[in-house]
Design a protein around this motif. Structure first.
Motif, PDB file in Angstrom:
ATOM      1  N   SER A  90      31.187   3.164 -15.105  1.00  0.00           N
ATOM      2  CA  SER A  90      32.147   2.312 -14.386  1.00  0.00           C
ATOM      3  C   SER A  90      31.820   0.838 -14.534  1.00  0.00           C
ATOM      4  CB  SER A  90      32.179   2.696 -12.908  1.00  0.00           C
ATOM      5  OG  SER A  90      30.934   2.415 -12.285  1.00  0.00           O
ATOM      6  N   THR A  91      30.617   0.514 -15.029  1.00  0.00           N
ATOM      7  CA  THR A  91      30.227  -0.896 -15.220  1.00  0.00           C
ATOM      8  C   THR A  91      30.547  -1.399 -16.624  1.00  0.00           C
ATOM      9  OG1 THR A  91      27.963  -0.358 -15.947  1.00  0.00           O
ATOM     10  CG2 THR A  91      28.351  -0.544 -13.570  1.00  0.00           C
ATOM     11  N   PHE A  92      31.124  -0.542 -17.463  1.00  0.00           N
ATOM     12  CA  PHE A  92      31.378  -0.911 -18.856  1.00  0.00           C
ATOM     13  C   PHE A  92      32.714  -1.630 -19.048  1.00  0.00           C
ATOM     14  CE2 PHE A  92      28.704   2.892 -20.573  1.00  0.00           C
ATOM     15  CZ  PHE A  92      27.552   2.220 -20.211  1.00  0.00           C
ATOM     16  N   TYR A  93      33.395  -1.948 -17.956  1.00  0.00           N
ATOM     17  CA  TYR A  93      34.763  -2.469 -18.071  1.00  0.00           C
ATOM     18  C   TYR A  93      34.869  -3.923 -17.593  1.00  0.00           C
ATOM     19  CZ  TYR A  93      35.918   2.398 -18.880  1.00  0.00           C
ATOM     20  OH  TYR A  93      35.979   3.680 -19.398  1.00  0.00           O
ATOM     21  N   GLY A  94      33.783  -4.655 -17.690  1.00  0.00           N
ATOM     22  CA  GLY A  94      33.829  -6.049 -17.286  1.00  0.00           C
ATOM     23  C   GLY A  94      33.264  -6.255 -15.889  1.00  0.00           C
ATOM     24  N   GLU A  95      33.733  -7.287 -15.225  1.00  0.00           N
ATOM     25  CA  GLU A  95      33.187  -7.655 -13.931  1.00  0.00           C
ATOM     26  C   GLU A  95      33.583  -6.683 -12.826  1.00  0.00           C
ATOM     27  OE1 GLU A  95      34.299 -11.649 -13.170  1.00  0.00           O
ATOM     28  OE2 GLU A  95      33.198 -12.479 -14.885  1.00  0.00           O
ATOM     29  N   GLU A  96      34.757  -6.050 -12.931  1.00  0.00           N
ATOM     30  CA  GLU A  96      35.205  -5.136 -11.896  1.00  0.00           C
ATOM     31  C   GLU A  96      34.708  -3.714 -12.176  1.00  0.00           C
ATOM     32  OE1 GLU A  96      39.374  -5.252 -11.368  1.00  0.00           O
ATOM     33  OE2 GLU A  96      39.448  -7.397 -10.833  1.00  0.00           O
ATOM     34  N   ILE A 179      34.905  14.172 -32.431  1.00  0.00           N
ATOM     35  CA  ILE A 179      36.107  14.324 -31.603  1.00  0.00           C
ATOM     36  C   ILE A 179      36.185  13.216 -30.557  1.00  0.00           C
ATOM     37  CG2 ILE A 179      37.218  15.794 -29.866  1.00  0.00           C
ATOM     38  CD1 ILE A 179      36.078  18.211 -31.411  1.00  0.00           C
ATOM     39  N   VAL A 180      35.060  12.955 -29.888  1.00  0.00           N
ATOM     40  CA  VAL A 180      35.036  11.956 -28.821  1.00  0.00           C
ATOM     41  C   VAL A 180      35.271  10.557 -29.385  1.00  0.00           C
ATOM     42  CG1 VAL A 180      33.507  10.812 -27.171  1.00  0.00           C
ATOM     43  CG2 VAL A 180      33.653  13.303 -27.201  1.00  0.00           C
ATOM     44  N   VAL A 181      34.688  10.238 -30.523  1.00  0.00           N
ATOM     45  CA  VAL A 181      34.903   8.920 -31.134  1.00  0.00           C
ATOM     46  C   VAL A 181      36.366   8.734 -31.502  1.00  0.00           C
ATOM     47  CG1 VAL A 181      34.407   7.477 -33.143  1.00  0.00           C
ATOM     48  CG2 VAL A 181      32.534   8.625 -31.961  1.00  0.00           C
ATOM     49  N   LEU A 182      36.963   9.739 -32.115  1.00  0.00           N
ATOM     50  CA  LEU A 182      38.379   9.632 -32.507  1.00  0.00           C
ATOM     51  C   LEU A 182      39.276   9.419 -31.293  1.00  0.00           C
ATOM     52  CD1 LEU A 182      38.577  12.431 -35.239  1.00  0.00           C
ATOM     53  CD2 LEU A 182      38.725   9.963 -35.599  1.00  0.00           C
ATOM     54  N   ILE A 183      38.973  10.106 -30.188  1.00  0.00           N
ATOM     55  CA  ILE A 183      39.752   9.899 -28.959  1.00  0.00           C
ATOM     56  C   ILE A 183      39.511   8.489 -28.413  1.00  0.00           C
ATOM     57  CG2 ILE A 183      40.003  10.609 -26.541  1.00  0.00           C
ATOM     58  CD1 ILE A 183      39.354  13.469 -27.458  1.00  0.00           C
ATOM     59  N   GLY A 184      38.243   8.092 -28.371  1.00  0.00           N
ATOM     60  CA  GLY A 184      37.894   6.788 -27.806  1.00  0.00           C
ATOM     61  C   GLY A 184      38.509   5.620 -28.547  1.00  0.00           C
ATOM     62  N   LEU A 185      38.612   5.731 -29.866  1.00  0.00           N
ATOM     63  CA  LEU A 185      39.174   4.637 -30.653  1.00  0.00           C
ATOM     64  C   LEU A 185      40.677   4.465 -30.426  1.00  0.00           C
ATOM     65  CD1 LEU A 185      37.313   5.056 -34.075  1.00  0.00           C
ATOM     66  CD2 LEU A 185      36.786   3.478 -32.195  1.00  0.00           C
ATOM     67  N   GLN A 186      41.314   5.483 -29.854  1.00  0.00           N
ATOM     68  CA  GLN A 186      42.752   5.378 -29.558  1.00  0.00           C
ATOM     69  C   GLN A 186      43.024   4.779 -28.184  1.00  0.00           C
ATOM     70  OE1 GLN A 186      44.752   6.196 -32.140  1.00  0.00           O
ATOM     71  NE2 GLN A 186      42.793   6.640 -33.150  1.00  0.00           N
ATOM     72  N   LEU A 187      41.972   4.616 -27.370  1.00  0.00           N
ATOM     73  CA  LEU A 187      42.159   4.119 -26.001  1.00  0.00           C
ATOM     74  C   LEU A 187      42.085   2.595 -25.971  1.00  0.00           C
ATOM     75  CD1 LEU A 187      39.913   6.708 -24.114  1.00  0.00           C
ATOM     76  CD2 LEU A 187      42.409   6.718 -24.345  1.00  0.00           C
ATOM     77  N   PRO A 188      42.952   1.944 -25.196  1.00  0.00           N
ATOM     78  CA  PRO A 188      42.932   0.477 -25.124  1.00  0.00           C
ATOM     79  C   PRO A 188      41.687  -0.023 -24.401  1.00  0.00           C
ATOM     80  CG  PRO A 188      44.467   1.382 -23.519  1.00  0.00           C
ATOM     81  CD  PRO A 188      44.010   2.540 -24.356  1.00  0.00           C
ATOM     82  N   TYR A 189      41.116  -1.084 -24.949  1.00  0.00           N
ATOM     83  CA  TYR A 189      39.912  -1.641 -24.323  1.00  0.00           C
ATOM     84  C   TYR A 189      39.748  -3.079 -24.795  1.00  0.00           C
ATOM     85  CZ  TYR A 189      35.014  -2.247 -22.970  1.00  0.00           C
ATOM     86  OH  TYR A 189      33.844  -2.700 -22.406  1.00  0.00           O
ATOM     87  N   GLU A 190      39.571  -3.990 -23.837  1.00  0.00           N
ATOM     88  CA  GLU A 190      39.374  -5.401 -24.159  1.00  0.00           C
ATOM     89  C   GLU A 190      38.166  -5.921 -23.396  1.00  0.00           C
ATOM     90  OE1 GLU A 190      40.977  -7.050 -26.386  1.00  0.00           O
ATOM     91  OE2 GLU A 190      42.572  -5.563 -26.776  1.00  0.00           O
ATOM     92  N   LEU A 191      37.358  -6.720 -24.093  1.00  0.00           N
ATOM     93  CA  LEU A 191      36.209  -7.351 -23.438  1.00  0.00           C
ATOM     94  C   LEU A 191      36.694  -8.494 -22.551  1.00  0.00           C
ATOM     95  CD1 LEU A 191      33.543  -7.569 -26.300  1.00  0.00           C
ATOM     96  CD2 LEU A 191      33.401  -6.197 -24.238  1.00  0.00           C
ATOM     97  N   THR A 192      36.176  -8.542 -21.330  1.00  0.00           N
ATOM     98  CA  THR A 192      36.519  -9.650 -20.425  1.00  0.00           C
ATOM     99  C   THR A 192      35.451 -10.727 -20.423  1.00  0.00           C
ATOM    100  OG1 THR A 192      35.492  -8.475 -18.565  1.00  0.00           O
ATOM    101  CG2 THR A 192      37.854  -8.124 -18.944  1.00  0.00           C
TER     102      THR A 192
END
Length: 339
Positions: A90-96, A179-192
């Protein structure tokens, strides 16, 4: 044939005593070591068996197996690891703090680690070996866990079984990681905010990035869980002692593998020094694994019950492929900083 008659085919019994539920036989071996190993494997199907020296006397201890499995510890550790990996993720998504995102990471990392151990589990069951379900290990690391382990009881029947159990976990883990990498690369994610620690990538991860034409600078935590799976696969396939790679190499080469097992820790130490000199910054992970592998290399690999029958050709080929795949999971510098 009763239990004592079976034992007397391979030992001369000169004393026995009962301690609780354990029968202790004082014995002198009269059969070759290979035959005694086969006897111990046979006994281990129905008993907890131990052959050791007690005050200078050889003692064969036999205790009937408790048939009822207790899964309470497995469940408690699973829940605890789900909590710790979710908290860290839960801490991998920026400040929140993002608990939903943390749960996604948790399920991904536990799928990868659990798949690895279940590969071992089903291979062991195929050979009628006594083994436990996975025990996950919660711990406040960068991923919230120290991984998962299974417990094996009894003697491994032969080199084929040793090979199958050793190789099945890493191969299953690689498939789960892909399998997990292929799924993860399709998910939106931006560094804050700019990262403080960067990760290196192994060749297999770079190949997936190339095939999927991934162009972003950062990856989703779910894809990072797959990266962890590749890294764990390489570490487990280090050909030392009772690591997975040690099992595979021992099955392929027999006792000749001991020389390789003892040399590997020093290669890791040398590599650690070379990386530190090149990066000019502390990078202790290969020193740490040098010490870990040195500890494993000091323990001689236990012999299977049948250590004389060699592997078949298809397993030798699969073993070579497994080590090649492990090398493709190798990350020269797993973590580094940019100053």
């Amino acid at each position: 044939m009763n239990l004592k008659e079976l034992i007397e085919k391979h030992f001369r019994i000169y004393g026995e005593e009962i301690i609780g539920k354990t029968i202790r036989f004082y014995v002198v071996p009269i059969s070759p070591e290979s035959e005694i190993r086969k006897l111990l494997h046979l006994l281990s199907q129905n008993y907890e068996v131990g052959l050791r020296y007690h005050y200078g006397e050889m003692v064969l201890e036999i205790k009937e197996i408790e048939r009822k499995e207790n899964y309470a510890v497995n469940i408690i550790l699973f829940i605890a690891t789900l909590i710790t990996t979710t908290a860290v993720g839960s801490t991998f998504y920026g400040e929140e703090i993002n608990f939903a995102g943390g749960l996604m990471f948790s399920l991904a990392i536990m799928f990868v680690l659990g798949s690895h151990e279940m590969g071992h589990y089903f291979a062991a069951k195929r050979w009628n070996m006594r083994t436990s379900l996975p025990y996950f290990i919660p711990f406040p690391t960068i991923i919230g866990t120290l991984g998962a382990v299974i417990r094996h009881r009894g003697i491994i029947p032969n080199r084929k079984a040793l090979f199958d159990v050793g190789v099945s976990g890493p191969i299953t883990g690689i498939v789960a990681s892909i399998i997990v990498v292929l799924i993860g690369l399709q998910l939106p994610y931006e560094l804050t905010s700019p990262p403080t620690i960067y990760i290196g990538t192994p060749p297999i991860f770079d190949a997936i990035l190339y095939i999927t034409n991934y162009q972003k600078e950062a990856i989703h935590p779910v894809a990072f869980a797959g990266w962890v799976g590749f890294f764990v696969t390489f570490l487990n396939m280090i050909p030392v002692g009772q690591l997975d790679g040690g099992h595979v190499l021992r099955a392929m080469l027999g006792e000749k593998s001991e020389a390789i097992s003892k040399a590997v820790p020093f290669l890791l130490f040398a590599y650690g020094f070379a990386i530190m000199a090149q990066l000019k910054q502390p990078n202790s992970i290969w020193f740490f694994w040098g010490f870990i592998s040195f500890f494993f290399s000091m323990q001689r690999h236990p012999k299977p019950a049948d250590d004389e029958t060699p592997l078949d050709l298809k397993r030798y080929v699969l073993g070579i492929i497994a080590f090649i795949l492990a090398f493709l999971c190798f990350t020269p510098v797993p973590f580094y900083t940019i100053t």
